[in-house]
Every structure is written in C-alpha cells, then in structure tokens.
Design a protein around this motif. Sequence first.
Motif, PDB file in Angstrom:
ATOM      1  N   ARG A   8      -3.905  21.084   7.863  1.00  0.00           N
ATOM      2  CA  ARG A   8      -4.392  22.357   7.835  1.00  0.00           C
ATOM      3  C   ARG A   8      -5.374  22.344   6.342  1.00  0.00           C
ATOM      4  O   ARG A   8      -5.881  23.466   5.910  1.00  0.00           O
ATOM      5  N   VAL A   9      -5.484  21.527   5.762  1.00  0.00           N
ATOM      6  CA  VAL A   9      -6.602  21.388   4.476  1.00  0.00           C
ATOM      7  C   VAL A   9      -7.081  20.206   4.749  1.00  0.00           C
ATOM      8  O   VAL A   9      -6.966  19.011   4.984  1.00  0.00           O
ATOM      9  N   LEU A  65       1.314  -0.470   4.622  1.00  0.00           N
ATOM     10  CA  LEU A  65       1.167   0.488   5.698  1.00  0.00           C
ATOM     11  C   LEU A  65       2.505   1.483   5.547  1.00  0.00           C
ATOM     12  O   LEU A  65       2.203   2.497   5.661  1.00  0.00           O
ATOM     13  N   ASN A  66       3.684   0.979   5.380  1.00  0.00           N
ATOM     14  CA  ASN A  66       4.695   1.992   5.671  1.00  0.00           C
ATOM     15  C   ASN A  66       5.117   2.445   4.346  1.00  0.00           C
ATOM     16  O   ASN A  66       5.886   1.950   3.570  1.00  0.00           O
ATOM     17  N   ILE A  67       4.539   3.558   3.903  1.00  0.00           N
ATOM     18  CA  ILE A  67       4.643   4.105   2.466  1.00  0.00           C
ATOM     19  C   ILE A  67       5.361   5.390   2.614  1.00  0.00           C
ATOM     20  O   ILE A  67       4.939   6.370   3.182  1.00  0.00           O
ATOM     21  N   PRO A  68       6.461   5.567   2.125  1.00  0.00           N
ATOM     22  CA  PRO A  68       7.136   6.787   2.382  1.00  0.00           C
ATOM     23  C   PRO A  68       6.622   7.941   1.628  1.00  0.00           C
ATOM     24  O   PRO A  68       6.311   7.544   0.360  1.00  0.00           O
ATOM     25  N   LYS A  69       6.614   9.003   2.093  1.00  0.00           N
ATOM     26  CA  LYS A  69       6.302  10.122   1.367  1.00  0.00           C
ATOM     27  C   LYS A  69       7.131  10.446   0.031  1.00  0.00           C
ATOM     28  O   LYS A  69       8.432  10.622   0.326  1.00  0.00           O
ATOM     29  N   PRO A  70       6.567  10.903  -1.037  1.00  0.00           N
ATOM     30  CA  PRO A  70       7.315  11.117  -2.118  1.00  0.00           C
ATOM     31  C   PRO A  70       8.107  12.411  -1.790  1.00  0.00           C
ATOM     32  O   PRO A  70       7.345  13.417  -1.341  1.00  0.00           O
ATOM     33  N   GLN A  71       9.280  12.562  -2.594  1.00  0.00           N
ATOM     34  CA  GLN A  71      10.107  13.770  -2.260  1.00  0.00           C
ATOM     35  C   GLN A  71       9.800  14.680  -3.289  1.00  0.00           C
ATOM     36  O   GLN A  71       9.231  14.384  -4.402  1.00  0.00           O
ATOM     37  N   SER A  72      10.056  16.115  -2.943  1.00  0.00           N
ATOM     38  CA  SER A  72       9.744  17.183  -4.016  1.00  0.00           C
ATOM     39  C   SER A  72      10.509  17.003  -5.062  1.00  0.00           C
ATOM     40  O   SER A  72      11.940  16.539  -5.013  1.00  0.00           O
ATOM     41  N   GLY A  73      10.284  17.267  -6.516  1.00  0.00           N
ATOM     42  CA  GLY A  73      11.179  17.251  -7.523  1.00  0.00           C
ATOM     43  C   GLY A  73      12.083  18.303  -7.673  1.00  0.00           C
ATOM     44  O   GLY A  73      13.034  18.162  -8.583  1.00  0.00           O
ATOM     45  N   ASN A  84       0.825  24.225   1.788  1.00  0.00           N
ATOM     46  CA  ASN A  84      -0.204  23.385   1.897  1.00  0.00           C
ATOM     47  C   ASN A  84      -0.631  22.720   0.597  1.00  0.00           C
ATOM     48  O   ASN A  84      -1.160  21.527   0.724  1.00  0.00           O
ATOM     49  N   VAL A  85      -0.646  23.445  -0.562  1.00  0.00           N
ATOM     50  CA  VAL A  85      -0.987  22.655  -1.953  1.00  0.00           C
ATOM     51  C   VAL A  85      -0.173  21.688  -2.013  1.00  0.00           C
ATOM     52  O   VAL A  85      -0.509  20.627  -2.587  1.00  0.00           O
ATOM     53  N   LYS A  86       1.377  21.812  -1.772  1.00  0.00           N
ATOM     54  CA  LYS A  86       2.116  20.749  -1.925  1.00  0.00           C
ATOM     55  C   LYS A  86       2.033  19.571  -1.172  1.00  0.00           C
ATOM     56  O   LYS A  86       2.163  18.221  -1.641  1.00  0.00           O
ATOM     57  N   THR A  87       1.480  19.743   0.238  1.00  0.00           N
ATOM     58  CA  THR A  87       1.165  18.621   1.152  1.00  0.00           C
ATOM     59  C   THR A  87      -0.018  18.077   0.365  1.00  0.00           C
ATOM     60  O   THR A  87      -0.035  16.588   0.579  1.00  0.00           O
ATOM     61  N   PHE A  88      -1.050  18.914   0.059  1.00  0.00           N
ATOM     62  CA  PHE A  88      -2.302  17.956  -0.423  1.00  0.00           C
ATOM     63  C   PHE A  88      -2.152  17.449  -1.576  1.00  0.00           C
ATOM     64  O   PHE A  88      -2.549  16.129  -1.869  1.00  0.00           O
ATOM     65  N   THR A 137       0.658  15.563  -2.188  1.00  0.00           N
ATOM     66  CA  THR A 137       1.699  14.503  -1.744  1.00  0.00           C
ATOM     67  C   THR A 137       0.492  13.545  -0.994  1.00  0.00           C
ATOM     68  O   THR A 137       0.888  12.315  -1.342  1.00  0.00           O
ATOM     69  N   LEU A 138      -0.245  14.070  -0.453  1.00  0.00           N
ATOM     70  CA  LEU A 138      -1.322  13.013   0.102  1.00  0.00           C
ATOM     71  C   LEU A 138      -2.229  12.487  -0.717  1.00  0.00           C
ATOM     72  O   LEU A 138      -2.738  11.429  -0.628  1.00  0.00           O
ATOM     73  N   ASN A 139      -2.458  13.249  -1.900  1.00  0.00           N
ATOM     74  CA  ASN A 139      -3.433  12.643  -3.015  1.00  0.00           C
ATOM     75  C   ASN A 139      -2.452  11.536  -3.730  1.00  0.00           C
ATOM     76  O   ASN A 139      -3.250  10.535  -3.974  1.00  0.00           O
ATOM     77  N   LYS A 140      -1.255  11.661  -3.814  1.00  0.00           N
ATOM     78  CA  LYS A 140      -0.518  10.552  -4.380  1.00  0.00           C
ATOM     79  C   LYS A 140      -0.338   9.416  -3.529  1.00  0.00           C
ATOM     80  O   LYS A 140      -0.538   7.923  -3.912  1.00  0.00           O
ATOM     81  N   GLN A 141      -0.402   9.381  -2.189  1.00  0.00           N
ATOM     82  CA  GLN A 141      -0.452   8.459  -1.229  1.00  0.00           C
ATOM     83  C   GLN A 141      -2.029   7.811  -1.304  1.00  0.00           C
ATOM     84  O   GLN A 141      -1.990   6.584  -1.271  1.00  0.00           O
ATOM     85  N   GLU A 142      -2.946   8.501  -1.650  1.00  0.00           N
ATOM     86  CA  GLU A 142      -4.166   8.019  -1.764  1.00  0.00           C
ATOM     87  C   GLU A 142      -4.366   7.066  -2.919  1.00  0.00           C
ATOM     88  O   GLU A 142      -5.023   5.832  -3.112  1.00  0.00           O
ATOM     89  N   LEU A 143      -3.522   7.512  -4.156  1.00  0.00           N
ATOM     90  CA  LEU A 143      -3.710   6.486  -5.452  1.00  0.00           C
ATOM     91  C   LEU A 143      -2.880   5.295  -4.812  1.00  0.00           C
ATOM     92  O   LEU A 143      -3.180   3.987  -5.446  1.00  0.00           O
ATOM     93  N   LEU A 144      -1.707   5.286  -4.024  1.00  0.00           N
ATOM     94  CA  LEU A 144      -1.168   3.924  -3.731  1.00  0.00           C
ATOM     95  C   LEU A 144      -2.039   3.228  -2.765  1.00  0.00           C
ATOM     96  O   LEU A 144      -2.060   2.007  -2.746  1.00  0.00           O
ATOM     97  N   LEU A 145      -3.012   3.739  -1.972  1.00  0.00           N
ATOM     98  CA  LEU A 145      -3.712   3.006  -0.955  1.00  0.00           C
ATOM     99  C   LEU A 145      -5.283   3.054  -1.562  1.00  0.00           C
ATOM    100  O   LEU A 145      -6.025   2.730  -0.735  1.00  0.00           O
TER     101      LEU A 145
END
Length: 643
Positions: free
Chosen positions: A20-21, A44-52, A196-200, A202-210
């Motif tokens: 959606r973003v 490749l298999n990197i889990p999504k971080p949970q909400s704080g 959507n902001v929180k999903t965005f 989360t995905l940005n954190k995954q980008e730092l890992l990748l």
Amino acid sequence: MDRGRMSRAKNSRPSELVMRVQDTNRTSMVYTTPQSKQPSFGKLNIPKPQSGTSERRTSFFGPRTSGASMSRNSIMSGFGGTEKIKDARPLHDKAYVQQCIRQLHEFLIEQGYPFPLSGKTLQSPSTKEFVKMFEFIYRQLDPTFEMPTSKVEEEVPAILKALRYPFVLSKCSMYSVGAPHTWPQALGALMWLIDNVKTFWTLNKQELLLIDFEGVDSIEEGTEYNKLFLDYTAETYSKYMEGEDTFKDEDEALFNRLKKLYNVDEAMLATIQEKHRIFSEEVERLEKESQTDRLMTKRMEKMKLQADLKKLQNYRSSLESFKANLETKTSELSDELETTVSHLESLKHERTKLQQLSQNQKFTPADVERINREKNELQQTISTLSKSFEAAEQHKWNEEIALAKGKEKVELKLAEYHKLARKLKLIPVSAENACGHDFEFRPFECGPSSLAQNNKTQIQMLLRKLVCGVEEENSRLANTNLSLEGSCEQVNSNIMDKSNDLKQLREQIRKLDELLGCDMQELAREEQDWAAEMESIENHRKLLEKKITYGYDEAMQHLKETQQQYHLVVQETNEERRTVANNLVSVFTTAANHLAISEKFLEDLHNRAHRMCLKATEEDEDAVQKLRETLKSFKSQAHGERR
C-alpha cells in the motif's frame, strides 16, 4: 488480523498482499539474491521485527477469525473491477472508536506531534485539526510532503486513493470531520495510514539488514526462480484462503529447492557459521578486555585495602577500649575482695565474742527449754486468736453485705413508692393531690426507728383519707360515665341512621352516574354514526365531483377531437378544392356543394356537442348544489340533536 500477520512474520514468509506504500528507492527482498564469493543463503529468511508496544495494533482489515475449517473471502477477487470492499471494522462501536482514539493519541505523542493535543480534541476534531494530524502522519512516509492551503477537502481523499485505501472517504465528509457520523470513517483512515507507516518502518529495517544485496547483479530474474516463487506463492495463498496461518512445510520445501538452485554447500555454510561464532566470542572477549582498565582495578584494590586498614584500626581501638574496661573491672574486683576479707575478719571477731558470751551466760539448759516451750505455747495462742479474729471479720463482712442487700431492697421499694406517688401527684408537698401534706418517706433520715414508725403511720393515715376521697370521686365519675354512655349510644344510633341514609344517597348517585355513562356512550355512538354518515356523504360528494370532472374532461377531449377532425376535413377539402380547381368546372361545382354540405354538417355537429356539454355541465352543477343543500341540512340536523 494482527495474529495472522505476526505468525507469518515469525515463519519468515514474505506477505502476498499488495503493497500500500510504493517505495521506488527500496530493493525488494523477493527479487534479489546475494552475489558474494561466500554463500550467504541464510540471510534470505529474515523474520519481521515485532512491534515494541504490548498493545495490539488495529489493522484496517478488522478482526478476523481464522482456522483450518473456515474459508476466507479473497480481497484479490476483483482484479481490475469496480467492486467495493465492505469495511469490516466496527467503526460504529464506541469501545472500538475509543481504542482507536487512544492508539492515535499514543502514536502522535510518541512521534512528537508539534501541536497541542488532548483526548477531548480527538473525540470531535475540526477539519483543520484533522488535516494537521493527516499531514503529520503522512510526513512519516514522505518527509518532503507539504499540504496545500486550498482545496484540502479534495486533496486528502485523493492522497488516500493514491495510497490504495480500500474504502471510500467522500469529499463531503471532509467539511464536517468531527460530526458523529463522519468522524469514525475519518478515524479509520488515520489508523490505516498509521498501519502503513509502521509497515514502512519495518520494511526499512529489513533493508538495513539486506543492504549488502544492493548494487549486485541478480540471478533471481530467471525463469527457474520465478517458477519456484510462483508455485510457493500459489500454495501458501491457497492454504491461507482455507484458514491456515503457518506454512512451515512450504517454507522448508522452498528452502530446500533454493539450496539446490543456488548450489549451496552445507559444509561450507557450517564452517562459516562456526567461524562466525568464534569471531563473535573473540569480539565479546576483546570488548570485555577493552572495557576493563588496569589502573582502575588497582585503584579499586587500593580503596579496598584502605577500607580494610580502617576496619583494622577501628578493631584495634575497640580492643584497647575493651582492655581498659577489663583493667577497671579488675581493679574494682580487687577492691571488693579486700573489703570482703576485712568483713570476714570482723565477722570472725564477732563470732569469738558471741562464743565468749555464751560461755559466760547464767541460764541453764533447763531454763532454755522452758523458755522455748512457753514461746511455742504463746505462738499457738496467737494463731488461734488470729483465726478467731479472721472468723469475726468474715462474719462482720457477711452481716454488712446482708445489711447492704436489705437496704438496697428497701431503697428499691421506696423508689417504686416515690415513683408511684409522683405519678399520682402526691410528691412533692406542692403537688396537685398532696393537699399540703408530705407523702415522701425518709427512713434513713428520720434517725431512730420510733420516729420512722411515726412517720409511716402518719403517711398511712393520710393515704387512707386520700383513698376514701378518690373512691368517692370514682363513684361520682362512674355515674357520670353511665349517663355519658347512654347519650353516646343514642348518638351512635343517630350516626347509624345517617350512615344508612348516606348509603342510600350514594347508591342513588351511583345509579345516576351509570345512567349518565350509558347516555354518554349512546351519545358517543350517535356522534360516531353521524361522523360515519358525514364521511360517506363527503366521499359521495367527492365521487360526484370526480365524475363531473371526468365527464367535463371527456367532453373537452371530444371537442378537441372534433376540432382536430374539423381541421383535418378542412385541409382535405382545401386539397380537393385545389385539385378540383385544376379539373373540370362541373367537378368543382360538385366539390363546392359537397364542401358546403360538409361544413353545414360539421357546424351542426359542433353546435350539438356544445349544447350537450352545456347541458351536462348544468346538470352536474344542479346535482352538486343539491348535495351541498343535503349536506347543510344534515349538519343543521346533527347540531340540533346535539343541543
């Protein structure tokens, strides 16, 4: 929906939902493959971080019930269509709305909302406040965003539509955002934007890992990888639509296939993991060593030694004080020992004196024995006398107790006597029935018993006189009471007669009320009958008016048709006239005669129709006039009967 999303995140499965973003600067994890010298397939298999936060996030999908036996309705069923998705969120539930308001308030406070904010404001915000909150939340996605000053009501729905908001937020609702019927929909849009902001994030954190995947040529664009990924997506989505939330078997199968596709060396991967573990342990050890300072440790040891030295000095001083105390106690004990020795010597000296005195005394042993015997006899006498004295004291105590009890009984009887005398108004002397005599009995104040006896006899004589007077008064009052009872019986008989008369009058009133009620009911029925008759007459009048109007309309329609026929005939005649004028004169003459005859016939027909219409109108007016006269007569008759 949160549980499903969290479980899929734990199983390291990328989401199949449409993003959606849109973020064009981010390289997707699905279409990238690490191209390094060492195999790094484990990334490749990197889990999504949970909400704080511990509180559940509210998703725009609303709560869903999933299970193996329940099927889902696909949100992807209308590709390219115009089908609207029904909002499953309970936006009209007050508890749900309050929960969303609380989450919105927490999000804005955590992210540093620059404008004043309170819970009361969020209950019914204005359009300006809603636009400020929307702009602040959207800037979390696009920091360069600036809300235009004009046509804000059109800009916000357009932005939501561009973000693929699945529900409709109308422009009209933006003019009154705080209204009770529009605020829940606007609040739902803000909560969806926060998701959507929180999903965005989360995905940005995954980008730092990748981040090490970027800038490398990808081989995942090949047909083999696409086929594997599409098969995996189809299988997991079909099971997701059947109600499952975990896909461990599919993930394991995809993992094995990707290993075969990328020729992953298990032994090398194990060695790399072992090296990573060794290096991490070495780093931890070095960090610990770097954190420890030798000078600081020495200083700490010095401080500990100084503390121990201080403790030893304190212990030494306490030992010295203890030693001084022991010395003082020793000196005191030595002094006490000297005094004890001197006292012992004085006691020995006294003993010698007593021995000398006993040796020099004049009493014989027989005298001593006699003195002892007399002493024993005297002691026995003293014991017997003391026992008799105790018995006498006990007897005295019992007599005093009995006397006190007798006195209490006498006082109780006197209290009862005085209470009764006060009720009879005999005490005090100035009482109503005392007649100047003192009826109060004072046995403990009169002194000797003879005076008390005289007081008693005097009071008894006065009481006898009083009783005689009371009996005479009682007999007089009894005679009066008998006469009053006779008069009361006579009054009661009169009351009974009057009550019987009153009952008869009430019965007559009740009968009159019943008769009046019957008359009123009959009058009401007659009024209803008259009203029904009036209504029927009114309906008949309306029906006649309708028929008259219908007849008049029909006549007018017939007249119009006749006029149209007349004009048609006139046109035909003119046409024939023109055609006949070009032909023979004889035919023209015949046509002229025929035209005259036709005109005469049409005039007669017109006159006849006009007369019929006038006659019908007059007849209808006469009938309406008769109905009105009949209605007036009925009304006058009804008013006369009512009067």
